[in-house]
Structures are given as structure tokens and as C-alpha cells.
Design a protein around this motif. Structure first.
Motif, short mmCIF file in Angstrom:
data_model
loop_
_atom_site.label_atom_id
_atom_site.label_comp_id
_atom_site.label_asym_id
_atom_site.label_seq_id
_atom_site.Cartn_x
_atom_site.Cartn_y
_atom_site.Cartn_z
N MET A 1 13.99 134.56 58.56
CA MET A 1 14.64 134.14 57.32
C MET A 1 16.04 133.60 57.61
O MET A 1 16.81 134.20 58.35
CB MET A 1 14.76 135.34 56.39
N ALA A 2 16.35 132.44 57.02
CA ALA A 2 17.63 131.78 57.27
C ALA A 2 18.80 132.60 56.75
O ALA A 2 19.89 132.55 57.29
CB ALA A 2 17.63 130.41 56.63
N ASN A 3 18.54 133.34 55.70
CA ASN A 3 19.55 134.15 55.05
C ASN A 3 20.32 135.02 56.05
O ASN A 3 21.53 135.16 55.97
CB ASN A 3 18.87 135.01 53.99
N VAL A 4 19.59 135.58 56.99
CA VAL A 4 20.20 136.49 57.97
C VAL A 4 21.25 135.75 58.78
O VAL A 4 22.37 136.24 58.96
CB VAL A 4 19.12 137.05 58.91
N ARG A 5 20.91 134.54 59.21
CA ARG A 5 21.86 133.78 60.03
C ARG A 5 23.08 133.38 59.24
O ARG A 5 24.20 133.43 59.73
CB ARG A 5 21.16 132.55 60.61
N VAL A 6 22.85 132.98 57.97
CA VAL A 6 23.97 132.58 57.11
C VAL A 6 24.95 133.74 56.94
O VAL A 6 26.16 133.58 57.09
CB VAL A 6 23.45 132.10 55.74
N ILE A 7 24.40 134.90 56.68
CA ILE A 7 25.27 136.06 56.47
C ILE A 7 26.05 136.37 57.74
O ILE A 7 27.25 136.62 57.71
CB ILE A 7 24.46 137.29 56.03
N ARG A 8 25.36 136.29 58.87
CA ARG A 8 26.03 136.60 60.13
C ARG A 8 27.19 135.63 60.39
O ARG A 8 28.27 136.03 60.81
CB ARG A 8 25.05 136.55 61.29
N ARG A 9 26.97 134.36 60.05
CA ARG A 9 28.02 133.37 60.26
C ARG A 9 29.23 133.66 59.35
O ARG A 9 30.37 133.58 59.76
CB ARG A 9 27.49 131.97 60.01
N ARG A 10 28.93 134.05 58.11
CA ARG A 10 30.03 134.36 57.18
C ARG A 10 30.84 135.55 57.67
O ARG A 10 32.06 135.56 57.60
CB ARG A 10 29.47 134.65 55.80
N ILE A 11 30.11 136.56 58.16
CA ILE A 11 30.82 137.75 58.64
C ILE A 11 31.78 137.36 59.76
O ILE A 11 32.95 137.74 59.77
CB ILE A 11 29.83 138.83 59.15
N ARG A 12 31.28 136.53 60.67
CA ARG A 12 32.12 136.14 61.79
C ARG A 12 33.35 135.37 61.31
O ARG A 12 34.46 135.58 61.78
CB ARG A 12 31.32 135.32 62.79
N GLY A 13 33.13 134.48 60.33
CA GLY A 13 34.25 133.69 59.77
C GLY A 13 35.30 134.60 59.16
O GLY A 13 36.50 134.44 59.40
N ILE A 14 34.83 135.56 58.40
CA ILE A 14 35.78 136.45 57.72
C ILE A 14 36.51 137.33 58.73
O ILE A 14 37.70 137.61 58.59
CB ILE A 14 35.07 137.29 56.65
N GLN A 15 35.79 137.70 59.80
CA GLN A 15 36.45 138.50 60.84
C GLN A 15 37.62 137.71 61.44
O GLN A 15 38.69 138.27 61.69
CB GLN A 15 35.45 138.86 61.94
N ASN A 16 37.42 136.42 61.63
CA ASN A 16 38.50 135.59 62.17
C ASN A 16 39.67 135.51 61.21
O ASN A 16 40.83 135.58 61.61
CB ASN A 16 37.99 134.19 62.49
N ILE A 17 39.37 135.36 59.91
CA ILE A 17 40.45 135.32 58.91
C ILE A 17 41.24 136.61 58.95
O ILE A 17 42.48 136.61 58.95
CB ILE A 17 39.87 135.07 57.51
N ALA A 18 40.51 137.75 59.03
CA ALA A 18 41.18 139.04 59.05
C ALA A 18 42.11 139.15 60.25
O ALA A 18 43.21 139.69 60.16
CB ALA A 18 40.15 140.17 59.06
N LYS A 19 41.66 138.61 61.39
CA LYS A 19 42.51 138.65 62.59
C LYS A 19 43.80 137.87 62.35
O LYS A 19 44.89 138.31 62.72
CB LYS A 19 41.76 138.03 63.77
N ILE A 20 43.67 136.71 61.73
CA ILE A 20 44.85 135.87 61.49
C ILE A 20 45.81 136.55 60.52
O ILE A 20 47.01 136.64 60.76
CB ILE A 20 44.42 134.49 60.97
N THR A 21 45.26 137.06 59.40
CA THR A 21 46.15 137.68 58.41
C THR A 21 46.82 138.92 58.98
O THR A 21 47.97 139.19 58.69
CB THR A 21 45.39 138.04 57.12
N LYS A 22 46.09 139.62 59.83
CA LYS A 22 46.67 140.81 60.46
C LYS A 22 47.87 140.39 61.35
O LYS A 22 48.93 141.01 61.30
CB LYS A 22 45.59 141.50 61.31
N ALA A 23 47.66 139.34 62.11
CA ALA A 23 48.74 138.86 62.97
C ALA A 23 49.92 138.40 62.13
O ALA A 23 51.08 138.70 62.45
CB ALA A 23 48.24 137.71 63.84
N MET A 24 49.64 137.69 61.04
CA MET A 24 50.73 137.22 60.18
C MET A 24 51.50 138.38 59.57
O MET A 24 52.71 138.33 59.42
CB MET A 24 50.17 136.33 59.07
N GLU A 25 50.75 139.44 59.26
CA GLU A 25 51.42 140.61 58.69
C GLU A 25 52.40 141.20 59.70
O GLU A 25 53.53 141.53 59.37
CB GLU A 25 50.36 141.66 58.31
N MET A 26 51.95 141.29 60.95
CA MET A 26 52.81 141.90 61.96
C MET A 26 54.04 141.03 62.24
O MET A 26 55.15 141.53 62.41
CB MET A 26 52.01 142.15 63.23
#
Lengths: 139, 285
Positions: free
Chosen positions: B1-26
Motif C-alpha cells: 500500500m502506497a499509504n505506508v510510504r507516504v506516511i514514512r516520508r512525512r515522518i522523515r520530513g517532520i523529523q528534519n523540521i524538528a531538528k532545525i527548530t531545535k537548533a534555532m531554539e538553542m
């Protein structure tokens, strides 16, 4: 002998704060030597060297104008800028001196503010002199 | 099912955003600390200069006219020094600041000239076609006193030339890491009465009280402007720090929600596959 507390502060930081024996400052009306129990005084300072005597040692700082407040046991210098000898950027001061001299040489050209050029020259010379004196003392 | 891949890609994208915002916070935390330290380092100077001005103003009247920076005149034009950050991503700070000054301008009966410091305020005021007489941007995160002198120069010149009769300072006051309050207060004329008078010592003034006061007042204005800018930087960084922490938190929340969804989708896909296989085996049997 009662001590004399000297504080040198600028808008950016506190530069100096110690008990000293004597302060010699460049006032607008000439050099001022201040010992403990001096009469309360408030004066404008010009750019120059501020000499501090403390237990036989002497330290010199370059200041770029400011104010001096004297009370019997305290001296406060409100400096526009103040630097210890080791903080002075000699190359930059040389450069400033050269520029000021150039402007003064072209005194009658339009757009030259003589008073400002003179003030800049005085500041540069004070810095250079303080740096020079510190170098000599080290040897 | 394609859904699984889409979700996995979104998770990875959001993980990257979280890394950036964390760095900006520091980064914001470090810059905030620095700006606050610099503001504190100037306190002894500020206190002293206020005290001396109060002492001088308390001197008996000499009959001579007051120093121009102390004179209160009928108001024909007001100037506001509007200090804002250069950058966004700092919560509601910019909006609150702009709104404060804009409201103030609308309430005045006389024309208001703006002296703008910082890009965010400038863009806003330009859009609303306010009268901007001077603009300063890109002061950086750690301006020296020297960097701010042109601003105070403009303020003092306009005031002493009579172009404006009242000058306000609008900036973000740093109350705490979580609270930054936009404030608008009078800068000129200097009000010595508002400064607590110190112990009265009889000083000798050299060359004379007026000259000392005349030399002190511009320094006082310069220092006030410098301080307001430092405080506004501390506020900006604090606001950004909080905004980025919230962003990191919601990114992490999103990640855990999506992870749950991902497992569900994966489980579903596997169940379906097994059903398919089982169905196929049954058909063959």
C-alpha cells in the motif's frame, strides 16, 4: 592613607574598578591630578591618556572623552570609550590618525569638519601614545 | 500500500523540521543571553549619568535658558523611534510592536514622523505609507554603541533643529524569557524629574554646570537608544526561543501521531497480504 576607589565605565562595559593611589586625567581645562580627599568635582574630559598610580606601579588607559566625577573617596570616569594598553588596535589607530591628518591638511576644502577631524586625531594620538608607553614599560 | 510510504516520508520530513527548530531554539538562547549580558554591562554607566543629570537639574535656576534637549515646546510634530527585529520567526513580537506604534500614530492629532530601526517594522510601515524619515536595518545581533550612534544622531538633530518637538521610543521590553512587552515611552525632551535624585554633594563643575550638562545630555540619549536596541534584541531572541520550542514540541507530537498511523497502515497492509495469500491457497486447494 585612605584609598581612592576608581571606576571606569563606558556605555558598553565596566573597564576598570580598583583601589588606587592617584589618578591623572585629561580634563578640558588641563591635566588633573587627583589624590584621596579631593574636593567634589565634576568635569568634562577630552581624549587623552588616563594615568593610574597604584603602589608604585603605573598604568595608562586611552580614553576618548567623557566625564569625571570626583568625591573624597571615589573617582568615577564615564568614558565614551576606554581601552587598556593591551586592547588597543595600533594599526587601526595609525589609520585613523592618517585619515584625520589628511582631512586637516585639506582644511578649507568643502565638507571638512575641522573640529571633528581634530577630535579624531586626538583620539588616535591618545591610543597610540598609550600603546607606545606600555611597550616601553614592558622592556 | 502506497499509504505506508507516504506516511514514512512525512515522518522523515517532520523529523528534519524538528531538528532545525531545535537548533534555532538553542541559537536563540545563546544570543539572548549575550544580549542581556551586554545590556547589564552598561548599567553602571546608565545609573551614573542619570544621577549626574538629576543633580545638575536640581541646581538653582541660573536664569539662563534651559538646554535645548530639556526644553518642552508646544508639539507640532512627533517622532517615534520604532525599533523592531530584522527577522521573523519570533512569535507575535513583530505584530505586537507594529500594532502598538500604528495605534499610537492613529491617535495623534499632529503628524508623526517615523525613525525606523529594523526591517520588520520598516516593511510594515511602508505598506501603510507612514511618514518614514530615517531607516536603519541590519544592525546584526550584537551591535556596538558605535553602530547605534547614527540613530541617536538623527534623533538629537531633528529635535534640536525643531523639526520634531517630542520623541518617543518604541521597543520590546524584556520582562522575562516568556514575557516581552512592547512599550512606547518618551525619550525627548529629557525629563530629569523622573530620575531619582541622589545624595546632594556640592560639586565644582568644570568648565561650568551648563557645559557639563550640555555634554552629558547627548550621551544620555545615545545610551538610551543603545539600551533600547539591546533590550529589543534580547526580547527578539527570547521570543524566537519560545516560538521554536513550541515548534519543536508540536513537530514531535506530530511525529508520534504519524508513527502510530504508520504502524496501523503497515499492519493493515500485512494483514491484507496474508489474506490474499490465504485466499489464493484456498482457491488452489
Amino acid at each position: 592613607m585612605a584609598g581612592l576607589r576608581l571606576d571606569i565605565v563606558t556605555a558598553e562595559r565596566a573597564v576598570y574598578s580598583e583601589e588606587v593611589d592617584m589618578v591623572i586625567a585629561p580634563g578640558v581645562e588641563g591635566q588633573l591630578g587627583i589624590l584621596p580627599h579631593h574636593v567634589p568635582l565634576m568635569t568634562v574630559l577630552v581624549a587623552g591618556e588616563l594615568r593610574i598610580k597604584k603602589g608604585g606601579e603605573e598604568e595608562t588607559l586611552a580614553i576618548s572623552g567623557g566625564f569625571l566625577e570626583v568625591r573624597p573617596d571615589r573617582v568615577v570616569v564615564l568614558a565614551d570609550a576606554a581601552e587598556r594598553a593591551e586592547e588597543i588596535d595600533v594599526a587601526r589607530a595609525e589609520e585613523a590618525k592618517r585619515r584625520a591628518q589628511e582631512r586637516l591638511a585639506a582644511k578649507y576644502a568643502p565638507g571638512v569638519d575641522v573640529a571633528r577631524a581634530e577630535a579624531a586625531l586626538r583620539r588616535a594620538l591618545a591610543r597610540l601614545k598609550v600603546a607606545e608607553m606600555a611597550r616601553k614599560r614592558k622592556r | 500500500m502506497a499509504n505506508v510510504r507516504v506516511i514514512r516520508r512525512r515522518i522523515r520530513g517532520i523529523q528534519n523540521i524538528a531538528k532545525i527548530t531545535k537548533a534555532m531554539e538553542m541559537i536563540a538562547t545563546a544570543k539572548m543571553r549575550q544580549a542581556r549580558e551586554r545590556a547589564l554591562a552598561g548599567h553602571p554607566y546608565a545609573e551614573k549619568i542619570q544621577q549626574v543629570i538629576a543633580d545638575l537639574a536640581a541646581l538653582p535656576e541660573t536664569g539662563r535658558p534651559l538646554h535645548p534637549l530639556l526644553q518642552r515646546r508646544p508639539v507640532a510634530r512627533i517622532a517615534v523611534v520604532h525599533i523592531t527585529p530584522d527577522r521573523g520567526l519570533c512569535g507575535g513580537l513583530n505584530i505586537n510592536l507594529n500594532r502598538l506604534t500604528a495605534d499610537f500614530i492613529l491617535k495623534q492629532e499632529v503628524p508623526v514622523a517615523l525613525i525606523n530601526v529594523g526591517r520588520k517594522g520598516l516593511e510594515f510601515m511602508r505598506r501603510y505609507r507612514r511618514d518614514i524619515v530615517a531607516e536603519f536595518t541590519h544592525l546584526g545581533d550584537r551591535p556596538s554603541l558605535l553602530d547605534t550612534l547614527p540613530i541617536s544622531r538623527v534623533v538629537i538633530d531633528y529635535y534640536s533643529q525643531g523639526y520634531v518637538d517630542l520623541v518617543y521610543l518604541a521597543y520590546a521590553q524584556f520582562v522575562s524569557t516568556t514575557v516581552q512587552r512592547p512599550v512606547l515611552r518618551e525619550l525627548l525632551p529629557v525629563e530629569p524629574a523622573s530620575i531619582p535624585t541622589a545624595q546632594n554633594v556640592d560639586y565644582i563643575y568644570e568648565p561650568g554646570p551648563e557645559q557639563v550638562l550640555g555634554a552629558l545630555l547627548p550621551r544620555f540619549v545615545e545610551m538610551e537608544v543603545y539600551h533600547a536596541i539591546l533590550e529589543s534584541i534580547a526580547s527578539e531572541q527570547a521570543a524566537r526561543m519560545v516560538a521554536m520550542r513550541n515548534a519543536t514540541d508540536s513537530a514531535n507530537g506530530l511525529i508520534s501521531d504519524l508513527t502510530l498511523l504508520y504502524y496501523k497502515a503497515r499492519q493493515e497492509a500485512i494483514t491484507k497480504e496474508i489474506l490474499d495469500i490465504a485466499g489464493g491457497a484456498e482457491a488452489l486447494a
